[in-house]
Enzyme design. Sequence first.
Site, PDB file in Angstrom:
ATOM      1  CB  VAL A 173       1.202   0.120   5.310  1.00  0.00           C
ATOM      2  CG1 VAL A 173       0.778   1.571   5.139  1.00  0.00           C
ATOM      3  CG2 VAL A 173      -0.016  -0.803   5.382  1.00  0.00           C
ATOM      4  CB  CYS A 174       4.916   2.984   1.873  1.00  0.00           C
ATOM      5  SG  CYS A 174       6.277   4.174   1.897  1.00  0.00           S
ATOM      6  CB  VAL A 175       7.079   3.280   7.363  1.00  0.00           C
ATOM      7  CG1 VAL A 175       8.437   3.444   6.693  1.00  0.00           C
ATOM      8  CG2 VAL A 175       7.060   4.014   8.695  1.00  0.00           C
ATOM      9  CB  ALA A 212       1.723   4.891   6.574  1.00  0.00           C
ATOM     10  CG  PHE A 247      -1.887  -1.156   1.242  1.00  0.00           C
ATOM     11  CD1 PHE A 247      -3.142  -1.031   0.662  1.00  0.00           C
ATOM     12  CD2 PHE A 247      -1.542  -2.379   1.814  1.00  0.00           C
ATOM     13  CE1 PHE A 247      -4.044  -2.092   0.662  1.00  0.00           C
ATOM     14  CE2 PHE A 247      -2.428  -3.445   1.822  1.00  0.00           C
ATOM     15  CZ  PHE A 247      -3.685  -3.299   1.239  1.00  0.00           C
TER      16      PHE A 247
END
Lengths: 128, 96, 117
Positions: free
Chosen positions: A77-79, A82, A39
């Site tokens: 999820v791309c930190v 996000a 994501f």
Amino acid sequence: MKFAMLVTSSPYGEQGSSSAYQFAEAVIAEGHQLVGVFFYQQGTLNGNGLLTPAADEVNLVQAWAKLAEQHGFGLDVCVSAALRRGVVDAPEAERAQLSHYNLAAPFALTGLGQLAELSAACDRLVQF
Amino acid sequence: MILHLVKSSPFSHLSLKNALNRSAEQDLFLLLQDAVVAVCVESDLHNQLLDLDRQERLYVLKEDLSARGLTNKYGKVVDYKGFVSLSCHTSASISW
Amino acid sequence: MKIGIINQSFPHGSAAGRESLDAVLALSAFSEDIAVFFIDDGVFQLLPDQDPSKILQRNYLPTFGMLELYDIEQVYVCQQSCEQRGIDPQALSITVEALTPTELAEHFAQQQQLIRF
């Protein structure tokens, strides 16, 4: 065949994430392997466990979580994308001294390197 | 061979026009989400789309047609399983 | 893995360009075969003299210079998109190769994976 998916659209307000979820179901139903979903951009909002749709509407966050747990693929999820959108896990909340976190299990905050790993591990990458 | 995934209506966005303009001779097109309207109502791209259809390179997603109460006039209708199959039979996809 | 990254969005109006650049740099650590394309309004990403601090945005234009440092040599713009917008590809902030729509389609077809921003 091994599939990976990149979800860059928001879970509500546009159709992209719903399309992605239905595609993921079909990949599995057709006997292919889904190696993981990454994501990015607005897609990171799919990890927000505080999403509260009405009772008669689909909760996409919970739907992703269930599908991933049933079929053993990761929800990465791309930190950095996000955090900029207020999707935070417990360690990041502590680091930034925030009073809350909201990342739903089993979504996991990871770096963009994970997208590269999924890209290398799949035969087909499909973006939604 | 690329699978072009087009999601926006040609009446509001240029995605379909631009994708057609940058496609190779064997490439396939799958219309999904709002783009399904392109094979239900005549737009400026009508002739190009008819050509694609004659070459069996134009597909439209069944679920997105039904959801919108639309009926396609041409293009081959596929469901999500067909979508997966198209992904397998093309070398890569672009989500426009 | 041959990966193509397509930039189609105007800078600063959305974060797409910046997040695309982050993805390109990360992917380049794993793949030596990355092609970057700028098409449609994406060609504005490379326009010099941007000052996005005026609109509370970060100026990531200098970061495009990292492409060369990361050995990403396949950087293309759409000739037609540049012409439509009155942009000279040679005047952009990094060195690019201009491709016709037909050439773009050929380059896309060579990629194993394509991501659009």
